[in-house]
Design a protein around this motif. Sequence first.
Motif, PDB file in Angstrom:
ATOM      1  N   SER A  24       0.189  -0.909   0.127  1.00 30.76           N
ATOM      2  CA  SER A  24      -0.273  -0.271   0.032  1.00 30.76           C
ATOM      3  C   SER A  24       1.217   0.912  -0.067  1.00 30.76           C
ATOM      4  O   SER A  24       1.635   1.318   1.180  1.00 30.76           O
ATOM      5  N   SER A  25       1.106   1.761  -0.737  1.00 28.32           N
ATOM      6  CA  SER A  25       1.599   3.543  -0.838  1.00 28.32           C
ATOM      7  C   SER A  25       1.654   4.152  -0.366  1.00 28.32           C
ATOM      8  O   SER A  25       0.022   4.167   0.376  1.00 28.32           O
ATOM      9  N   GLN A  26       2.496   4.864   0.250  1.00 30.79           N
ATOM     10  CA  GLN A  26       1.962   6.492   0.653  1.00 30.79           C
ATOM     11  C   GLN A  26       0.874   7.200  -0.152  1.00 30.79           C
ATOM     12  O   GLN A  26       0.736   7.235  -0.940  1.00 30.79           O
ATOM     13  N   SER A  27       0.598   7.499   0.851  1.00 29.59           N
ATOM     14  CA  SER A  27      -0.678   8.360   0.526  1.00 29.59           C
ATOM     15  C   SER A  27      -0.150   9.721  -0.932  1.00 29.59           C
ATOM     16  O   SER A  27       0.258  10.399  -0.443  1.00 29.59           O
ATOM     17  N   GLY A  28      -1.012  10.046  -1.582  1.00 32.00           N
ATOM     18  CA  GLY A  28      -0.765  10.738  -2.865  1.00 32.00           C
ATOM     19  C   GLY A  28       0.865  10.763  -4.159  1.00 32.00           C
ATOM     20  O   GLY A  28       1.269  10.709  -4.814  1.00 32.00           O
ATOM     21  N   HIS A  29       1.665   9.069  -3.568  1.00 28.05           N
ATOM     22  CA  HIS A  29       2.319   8.300  -4.495  1.00 28.05           C
ATOM     23  C   HIS A  29       1.913   7.591  -5.759  1.00 28.05           C
ATOM     24  O   HIS A  29       0.753   6.769  -5.418  1.00 28.05           O
ATOM     25  N   ASN A  30       1.741   7.836  -6.932  1.00 30.17           N
ATOM     26  CA  ASN A  30       1.750   6.999  -7.764  1.00 30.17           C
ATOM     27  C   ASN A  30       2.442   6.471  -8.530  1.00 30.17           C
ATOM     28  O   ASN A  30       1.832   5.998  -9.465  1.00 30.17           O
ATOM     29  N   THR A  31       3.838   6.316  -8.293  1.00 30.34           N
ATOM     30  CA  THR A  31       4.719   5.260  -8.947  1.00 30.34           C
ATOM     31  C   THR A  31       5.185   4.248  -7.250  1.00 30.34           C
ATOM     32  O   THR A  31       4.880   4.656  -6.207  1.00 30.34           O
ATOM     33  N   VAL A  32       5.079   3.270  -8.082  1.00 31.51           N
ATOM     34  CA  VAL A  32       5.114   1.777  -6.926  1.00 31.51           C
ATOM     35  C   VAL A  32       6.944   1.596  -7.087  1.00 31.51           C
ATOM     36  O   VAL A  32       6.488   1.048  -8.770  1.00 31.51           O
ATOM     37  N   SER A  33       8.005   0.701  -6.651  1.00 33.13           N
ATOM     38  CA  SER A  33       9.097  -0.020  -7.326  1.00 33.13           C
ATOM     39  C   SER A  33       8.540  -1.631  -6.570  1.00 33.13           C
ATOM     40  O   SER A  33       8.945  -1.070  -5.032  1.00 33.13           O
ATOM     41  N   TRP A  34       9.361  -2.526  -6.971  1.00 35.53           N
ATOM     42  CA  TRP A  34       9.900  -3.665  -5.570  1.00 35.53           C
ATOM     43  C   TRP A  34      10.990  -3.897  -6.197  1.00 35.53           C
ATOM     44  O   TRP A  34      12.188  -3.983  -7.257  1.00 35.53           O
ATOM     45  N   TYR A  35      11.750  -4.985  -5.230  1.00 40.72           N
ATOM     46  CA  TYR A  35      12.640  -4.996  -4.830  1.00 40.72           C
ATOM     47  C   TYR A  35      13.197  -6.084  -3.919  1.00 40.72           C
ATOM     48  O   TYR A  35      12.798  -5.924  -2.992  1.00 40.72           O
ATOM     49  N   GLN A  36      14.279  -6.737  -4.968  1.00 42.34           N
ATOM     50  CA  GLN A  36      14.623  -8.153  -4.346  1.00 42.34           C
ATOM     51  C   GLN A  36      15.916  -8.406  -3.478  1.00 42.34           C
ATOM     52  O   GLN A  36      16.545  -7.513  -3.834  1.00 42.34           O
ATOM     53  N   GLN A  37      15.828  -8.197  -2.400  1.00 45.45           N
ATOM     54  CA  GLN A  37      17.279  -7.997  -1.250  1.00 45.45           C
ATOM     55  C   GLN A  37      17.441  -9.476  -0.718  1.00 45.45           C
ATOM     56  O   GLN A  37      16.227  -9.915   0.458  1.00 45.45           O
ATOM     57  N   ALA A  38      18.443  -9.897  -1.143  1.00 49.45           N
ATOM     58  CA  ALA A  38      18.460 -11.446  -0.577  1.00 49.45           C
ATOM     59  C   ALA A  38      19.692 -11.424   0.537  1.00 49.45           C
ATOM     60  O   ALA A  38      20.019 -10.489   0.956  1.00 49.45           O
ATOM     61  N   LEU A  39      19.716 -12.104   1.311  1.00 54.29           N
ATOM     62  CA  LEU A  39      20.626 -12.573   2.385  1.00 54.29           C
ATOM     63  C   LEU A  39      22.173 -11.491   2.704  1.00 54.29           C
ATOM     64  O   LEU A  39      22.875 -12.557   1.740  1.00 54.29           O
ATOM     65  N   GLY A  40      22.241 -10.833   3.507  1.00 55.41           N
ATOM     66  CA  GLY A  40      23.447 -10.410   2.835  1.00 55.41           C
ATOM     67  C   GLY A  40      23.785  -9.397   1.672  1.00 55.41           C
ATOM     68  O   GLY A  40      25.309  -9.023   1.145  1.00 55.41           O
ATOM     69  N   GLN A  41      23.116  -8.821   0.975  1.00 58.31           N
ATOM     70  CA  GLN A  41      22.969  -7.503  -0.123  1.00 58.31           C
ATOM     71  C   GLN A  41      22.657  -6.804   0.137  1.00 58.31           C
ATOM     72  O   GLN A  41      21.490  -6.801   0.386  1.00 58.31           O
ATOM     73  N   GLY A  42      22.625  -5.995  -1.310  1.00 59.77           N
ATOM     74  CA  GLY A  42      21.692  -5.194  -1.637  1.00 59.77           C
ATOM     75  C   GLY A  42      20.316  -5.407  -1.971  1.00 59.77           C
ATOM     76  O   GLY A  42      20.717  -6.338  -3.015  1.00 59.77           O
ATOM     77  N   PRO A  43      19.401  -4.744  -1.960  1.00 58.12           N
ATOM     78  CA  PRO A  43      18.582  -4.851  -3.457  1.00 58.12           C
ATOM     79  C   PRO A  43      18.596  -4.845  -4.475  1.00 58.12           C
ATOM     80  O   PRO A  43      19.356  -3.754  -5.066  1.00 58.12           O
ATOM     81  N   GLN A  44      18.131  -5.381  -4.980  1.00 62.22           N
ATOM     82  CA  GLN A  44      18.124  -5.381  -6.556  1.00 62.22           C
ATOM     83  C   GLN A  44      16.742  -4.886  -7.138  1.00 62.22           C
ATOM     84  O   GLN A  44      15.870  -5.957  -6.878  1.00 62.22           O
ATOM     85  N   PHE A  45      16.448  -4.086  -8.352  1.00 60.48           N
ATOM     86  CA  PHE A  45      14.911  -3.169  -8.700  1.00 60.48           C
ATOM     87  C   PHE A  45      15.456  -4.326  -9.509  1.00 60.48           C
ATOM     88  O   PHE A  45      15.211  -5.175 -10.725  1.00 60.48           O
TER      89      PHE A  45
END
Lengths: 113, 117
Positions: A24-45
């Motif tokens: 559920s996006s923040q009120s007023g936000h119209n763009t959403v992105s998803w990321y996968q973060q494996a253990l010990g790694q940075g998020p991947q788009f």
Amino acid sequence: ETGVTQSPTHLIKTRGQQVTLRCSSQSGHNTVSWYQQALGQGPQFIFQYYREEENGRGNFPPRFSGLQFPNYSSELNVNALELDDSALYLCASSLGDWDYGYTFGSGTRLTVV
Amino acid sequence: AQTVTQSQPEMSVQEAETVTLSCTYDTSESDYYLFWYKQPPSRQMILVIRQEAYKQQNATENRFSVNFQKAAKSFSLKISDSQLGDAAMYFCAYRSGSGGGADGLTFGKGTHLIIQP
């Protein structure tokens, strides 16, 4: 103002199953992105949705798909789960004018067994 | 493709001291944005500071400041007067200035910051 909320917080699925994660996006936000973060790694788009259309995608196979609804909430669907899909999945929302920055949720921890 | 490298898996600092976290990146673009995010155990990514590549002046947010060296493609984060609440994973991230953000953020692997009381 509300922040970004994700559900569920934790999930265990069996290899080969399908899963749906919600944001559920923040009120007023119209763009959403998803990321996968494996253990010990940075998020991947994974991908981004703007006004209900996918307008960007990272290096993820088609079994990762999404939806954005008119109220700008979003779903991430993963089919044919693999053990390597075990990760923290983060959702981030922003205005189309990204200068306001991305607001992240606390993520869904998915474990595939 | 852009890459972001954080060469320090873990850093430790005494409370009230200053610590610098390193980040380098590789890109062929001239227009881009750089960020430092903090991820505490609550898992939520919290924006610490951001820098627009076209701005020469280094960004500052209270105790947090950056040293942005565009030619060297370096973007380090300095935390002054470290506090126990600063303990977290810190991620450096890159965003292209073109395409309306459709390529998302590219993150480094993170630096685990420990604050010693």
